[in-house]
Design a protein around this motif. Sequence first.
Motif, PDB file in Angstrom:
ATOM      1  N   ASP A 162       9.237  36.052  80.160  1.00 26.93           N
ATOM      2  CA  ASP A 162       9.235  36.621  78.811  1.00 26.93           C
ATOM      3  C   ASP A 162      10.345  37.665  78.747  1.00 26.93           C
ATOM      4  O   ASP A 162      10.302  38.669  79.467  1.00 26.93           O
ATOM      5  CB  ASP A 162       7.874  37.258  78.521  1.00 26.93           C
ATOM      6  N   ARG A 186      12.699  40.183  76.206  1.00 28.16           N
ATOM      7  CA  ARG A 186      12.775  40.821  74.892  1.00 28.16           C
ATOM      8  C   ARG A 186      13.959  41.782  74.883  1.00 28.16           C
ATOM      9  O   ARG A 186      14.191  42.493  75.856  1.00 28.16           O
ATOM     10  CB  ARG A 186      11.481  41.584  74.586  1.00 28.16           C
ATOM     11  N   GLN A 187      14.680  41.797  73.770  1.00 28.65           N
ATOM     12  CA  GLN A 187      15.855  42.660  73.661  1.00 28.65           C
ATOM     13  C   GLN A 187      15.884  43.299  72.283  1.00 28.65           C
ATOM     14  O   GLN A 187      15.613  42.641  71.269  1.00 28.65           O
ATOM     15  CB  GLN A 187      17.139  41.860  73.894  1.00 28.65           C
ATOM     16  N   ALA A 212      15.907  42.493  66.801  1.00 34.19           N
ATOM     17  CA  ALA A 212      14.997  42.267  67.921  1.00 34.19           C
ATOM     18  C   ALA A 212      14.919  40.774  68.211  1.00 34.19           C
ATOM     19  O   ALA A 212      14.819  39.958  67.289  1.00 34.19           O
ATOM     20  CB  ALA A 212      13.608  42.821  67.600  1.00 34.19           C
ATOM     21  N   ARG A 237      13.336  37.669  71.091  1.00 37.85           N
ATOM     22  CA  ARG A 237      12.399  37.373  72.175  1.00 37.85           C
ATOM     23  C   ARG A 237      12.480  35.891  72.525  1.00 37.85           C
ATOM     24  O   ARG A 237      12.632  35.042  71.642  1.00 37.85           O
ATOM     25  CB  ARG A 237      10.967  37.712  71.765  1.00 37.85           C
ATOM     26  N   LYS A 254      10.407  33.142  75.378  1.00 33.85           N
ATOM     27  CA  LYS A 254       9.377  32.993  76.408  1.00 33.85           C
ATOM     28  C   LYS A 254       9.272  31.529  76.809  1.00 33.85           C
ATOM     29  O   LYS A 254       9.275  30.634  75.958  1.00 33.85           O
ATOM     30  CB  LYS A 254       8.018  33.486  75.892  1.00 33.85           C
ATOM     31  N   ASN A 264       3.076  35.023  67.450  1.00 34.86           N
ATOM     32  CA  ASN A 264       4.097  34.020  67.746  1.00 34.86           C
ATOM     33  C   ASN A 264       3.915  32.847  66.794  1.00 34.86           C
ATOM     34  O   ASN A 264       2.799  32.464  66.473  1.00 34.86           O
ATOM     35  CB  ASN A 264       4.019  33.553  69.204  1.00 34.86           C
ATOM     36  N   SER A 299      10.473  31.413  70.762  1.00 28.99           N
ATOM     37  CA  SER A 299      11.600  32.326  70.527  1.00 28.99           C
ATOM     38  C   SER A 299      11.455  32.934  69.137  1.00 28.99           C
ATOM     39  O   SER A 299      10.926  32.301  68.219  1.00 28.99           O
ATOM     40  CB  SER A 299      12.940  31.598  70.649  1.00 28.99           C
ATOM     41  N   PHE A 311       6.185  41.786  68.601  1.00 27.08           N
ATOM     42  CA  PHE A 311       6.505  41.932  70.025  1.00 27.08           C
ATOM     43  C   PHE A 311       7.279  43.213  70.231  1.00 27.08           C
ATOM     44  O   PHE A 311       7.755  43.819  69.288  1.00 27.08           O
ATOM     45  CB  PHE A 311       7.309  40.735  70.545  1.00 27.08           C
TER      46      PHE A 311
END
Length: 614
Positions: free
Chosen positions: A462, A464-465, A477, A479, A481, A507, A534, A614
């Motif tokens: 997972d 995340r940025q 943002a 994400r 996974k 999600n 995503s 998230f």
Amino acid sequence: MRQDHHFGQRLSAAALVFLICLITSIQTAVAEVDSPPLFIHTLKLVGNKSVSSDTIYAELLTPRPPFFFWRSLPHYNPEDLRNDINRLKALYRREGFYHASISPEVQESDGRVDIRLAIQEGPGIQVIKIEISVVETDSQIQAKTLLKFSPLVLGQRFTESDFEKLKKEILNHLLDNGYPKGRVEGQVLLDPKANTAAVYIQVWPGPVCSFGRITIKGQQDTPEPLIQRYLEIKPGERFSLAKIIASQERLYELDLFQSVLIEPEEVPAHQREIPITVVVSEKKKRSLKIGAGYGSWDEFRARAILRYRNLAGGGRVLEMNSKYSRLETRFEGSFLNPRIFGTDLDLVVTSGLLWRYYPTFSDRALFTRSIVEKQLPWKTKAYIGHGLEFARPYGISDLALQLLTATQPGQLYRANMLVWGLSRSSIDNPADPQKGGQVYLVGEWAPRFMSGQLQFVQSSLDVRQFQNLGLKNVVLAARAKFGLIPPIQNTDQIPIYRRFFSGGPTNMRAYRMYYLGPRDSSGNPLGGESIFLSTLELRFPMYQEFRGVAFFDAGNVFSRLEDTDLGQLKYGAGFGLRYQTPIGPVGVEFAWPLNPIDRDKDTYQVILNIGHAF
């Protein structure tokens, strides 16, 4: 006699003037008292291009009318408006506009005024020179390196804030690289006629210094070695303000202290070792947190957390956690014992009971997990340990059971496994991240020799940025996974309670709860052995604490690992409104599926939630 006569005439004239002024003042005061108050109906800005409206409004004494129609209009004060003209001229000078003019236009009607501020910014002051000189040539600080920190750019507009920021960035660079005694001064030569600015910065780095002895004060039950372990500063290392701040943040993360103060001590000018004093104040040993909320999926939810700190000393923490919602009820306890056997390893034991109520199945589970955890450099944490769980699924339809042959309703499943994980977090604010990232890599291995009924390998990644786009609270943002749980050895198929599901408020928001992936002939979801998700979100401010969000989700659940096909992804998009609170955002979101599963049922979703997705 003649002189007395002239003096009397002058005295009479002065008295007459005084009387006229007094009468005029009284009439003006009476008129002001008798005149009805005026209220501000609109306040508009026209002509501002380089300076944002929010910046200008923040500078005004004249209040803005409220955004919501049911709130009262503010009073109009002409004196405030006159002062605002001077304040805005000063603001524009700070922003590099020395020829700006502001013309107010006020229209009165029915006790209300409409104010229009016409702004002519004029030409801006351009930077024609930036010169940084390092006075002490024997230092390792180079002027060329310091120029990289300059927010001022040749040929661009000069602002006082960028000038001050340049000096601050240089000083911070000195503090982070062993020069705590450095000094930075600067001056600007402005030519308002030519609209130019020449910037001169002088830097005195001072001697290279290192950390000296470290003294810890204020702790009562927390052992000093535990505090030292979380300090990123060591005696003899080069002085760094960044390491002092990072040490303070790490000590707060322990949740043992209500305050942490790390201060360099004052030393003589010739001394190059800087002693450090760490002063902590411990939190109360016990704390209880109770919360309640509502979500569109889990409806009413409640949570209570009882926490014991420094249990029997040594920094040990015992936590009891209970949670209730329509979808899940959980009772969980965890125990943290730091520095087992005097090492840098932490022991974490977690046990609990779990009831889940999902659209396709329900289950009851008992679980326990014991792991050994270690803090690594670069804000990274790793763990390895053992997990044991007992689960009993029920409430499964006959059609689903025909496809999930390894799932038996009411049967007690036992999984005995090795667990491991690696995580890294560099976000600046867990409740509302503006920058940084998070990575979670976890795995479980349940082999046959551990005597469990299930054999599988589960892994998930997972990522995340978060990236601020240069404006306050404007954040992009992202994400992604990926997870898989293939069966191994004597297990041919993963039971339903262990399979991946997707869809819901956190999600794939445009789809029904857990409805993505394989389904039986009645449309009931069966879950899968692999998953890909995503999300891309744009978060932006709107009004005061209100923020907007626009998002795009992509993902799906696949029956088996070999069936994973990114060409079969489902997509959804939407927008929402969030209100920022100290514990995170509260808001509503609207999501639409772009390639729905069932066009009659999958039209849109309305999501009420607390916190970011998230």
